[in-house]
Design an enzyme around this catalytic site. Structure first.
Site, PDB file in Angstrom:
ATOM      1  N   SER A  26       0.851  -1.190   0.000  1.00 12.62           N
ATOM      2  CA  SER A  26       0.000   0.000   0.000  1.00 12.62           C
ATOM      3  C   SER A  26       0.884   1.237   0.000  1.00 12.62           C
ATOM      4  CB  SER A  26      -0.891   0.004   1.243  1.00 12.62           C
ATOM      5  OG  SER A  26      -1.471   1.272   1.454  1.00 12.62           O
ATOM      6  N   SER A  27       0.376   2.310  -0.571  1.00  9.27           N
ATOM      7  CA  SER A  27       1.167   3.541  -0.620  1.00  9.27           C
ATOM      8  C   SER A  27       1.380   4.150   0.765  1.00  9.27           C
ATOM      9  CB  SER A  27       0.488   4.567  -1.536  1.00  9.27           C
ATOM     10  OG  SER A  27      -0.818   4.867  -1.083  1.00  9.27           O
ATOM     11  N   CYS A  28       0.668   3.665   1.788  1.00 11.88           N
ATOM     12  CA  CYS A  28       0.860   4.200   3.136  1.00 11.88           C
ATOM     13  C   CYS A  28       2.196   3.773   3.736  1.00 11.88           C
ATOM     14  CB  CYS A  28      -0.288   3.789   4.047  1.00 11.88           C
ATOM     15  SG  CYS A  28      -0.298   2.043   4.487  1.00 11.88           S
ATOM     16  N   TYR A  83      -0.523  -0.658  10.157  1.00 16.69           N
ATOM     17  CA  TYR A  83      -0.728  -1.331   8.875  1.00 16.69           C
ATOM     18  C   TYR A  83       0.483  -1.121   7.968  1.00 16.69           C
ATOM     19  CZ  TYR A  83      -2.868  -2.409   4.333  1.00 16.69           C
ATOM     20  OH  TYR A  83      -3.145  -2.933   3.096  1.00 16.69           O
ATOM     21  N   LYS A  86       3.106  -3.900   6.146  1.00 21.15           N
ATOM     22  CA  LYS A  86       3.380  -3.966   4.716  1.00 21.15           C
ATOM     23  C   LYS A  86       4.868  -3.762   4.410  1.00 21.15           C
ATOM     24  CE  LYS A  86      -0.570  -5.087   3.129  1.00 21.15           C
ATOM     25  NZ  LYS A  86      -0.720  -6.388   2.437  1.00 21.15           N
ATOM     26  N   HIS A 146     -12.668   2.778   2.818  1.00 22.39           N
ATOM     27  CA  HIS A 146     -11.776   3.884   2.498  1.00 22.39           C
ATOM     28  C   HIS A 146     -12.605   5.055   1.978  1.00 22.39           C
ATOM     29  CE1 HIS A 146      -8.825   0.530   2.460  1.00 22.39           C
ATOM     30  NE2 HIS A 146      -8.009   1.462   2.916  1.00 22.39           N
TER      31      HIS A 146
END
Length: 324
Positions: A119-121, A148, A152, A191
């Site tokens: 994920s881009s987070c 989270y 990842k 989201h």
């Protein structure tokens, strides 16, 4: 074991066993559709009730029985700002267990080609925009979803470690914000985009005079249709090999205010749009640098307005079955 120095990305055999972990989720179901359309004949998937990926013994037994040559790891515990901020232990523990179990089992039972989805987070909250892959681990994470993100990041590092220690040509991809058929439209777990679709569709249906959204509406976000994401996944498995995770996005973004207006138009809502500035905004901007992906020969094809309209149509057609 495969030798990375000699491995060259190539067309995947349509006859080999291909396991899509998380095949009923937003991303996994899109990948499943894409692989079906591309002629893959031996797709396998298991629902969470059939196979709990947090159960290490069960995961190893599954891989021992099926021995997939190809794997996409799209299974994950996911949610929006509220869910991530409220249940950080769940998001950290569940995701790490899922990843470690699947990756260890895949390595043990000879999976040749594996794609891990993050994920881009994973990138720092205040990353230079657009965010390059090299920004990983260069700054502080967004606090509302740091647990989270750490899970990842651990997955990316495990892929890199497998490449170094075992010489397997496994890769990672980091999608931007995804949307489309199969999304989570629940009040607590969704989201921003599916949450807005549900909120504005309900408002249009019941004739609400106003809709109030979280935050200021000023953060900018990039949105990629999940069918584009699925196409990018197969493209990367057939055309990319390297230790660095690959950003997957469109290369353009909109403000949340602009997104709210687009969603309102898509559902036919004509009332007032208001903002509760006491609620958190999250990361100010998340636009991915997709230079690496573009250089490999792939770009997104579905425009946001078109994708929104088709997603609203899908949502309205599947109200009885979707997660609400």
């Amino acid at each position: 074991m495969n030798d990375l120095l000699n491995f060259q990305p190539r067309r995947l055999s349509r006859d080999e066993t291909f396991y899509v972990a998380g095949h009923r989720g937003l991303v996994g179901s899109a990948i499943w559709r894409r692989l079906n359309a591309e002629g893959f004949k031996n797709l396998i998937g298991r629902s969470s009730s059939e196979l709990d990926l947090k159960d290490r013994e069960a995961v190893f037994a599954f891989f021992a029985a099926t021995k997939p040559r190809y794997v996409v790891l799209a299974a994950a515990k996911v949610g929006g700002i509220l869910a991530n901020n409220t249940y950080p232990v769940d998001f950290l523990s569940d995701n790490i267990r899922i990843q470690v179990n699947v990756l260890d089992a895949a390595r043990t039972y000879g999976t040749e080609r594996l794609l891990f989805l993050g994920s881009s987070c994973i990138y720092p909250k205040l990353s230079e925009q657009p965010i390059r892959e090299e920004s990983l681990l260069t700054g502080h994470l967004e606090p509302t979803n740091d647990a989270y993100a750490i899970a990842k990041i651990a997955g990316i590092l495990q892929i890199q470690a497998v490449r170094r220690q075992y010489g397997l040509p496994w890769i990672s991809a980091m999608p931007t914000n995804l949307y489309g058929p199969g999304d989570n439209f629940s009040l607590e777990g969704s989201h921003v985009l599916p949450a807005l679709i549900r909120r504005y569709d309900d408002a249009a249906k019941f004739g609400a005079a106003r809709v109030t959204n979280w935050g200021t509406g000023s953060p900018r976000r990039e949105f990629l249709h999940v069918d584009d994401m699925a196409a990018a996944c197969l493209h990367l498995m057939e055309n990319y090999d390297g230790p660095t995770q690959v950003n997957v996005g469109t290369g353009s973004d909109v403000t949340i205010k602009e997104l709210a207006t687009l969603v309102a138009e898509a559902v036919g809502y004509q009332g007032a749009i208001e903002w509760d500035t006491s609620k958190p905004d999250g990361t100010p901007r998340k636009l991915l640098d997709v230079t690496r992906l573009s250089a490999s020969g792939w770009t997104a094809a579905i425009e946001l307005k078109d994708g929104l309209r088709s997603t609203v149509d899908w949502y309205r057609s599947n109200l009885a079955e979707i997660r609400r």
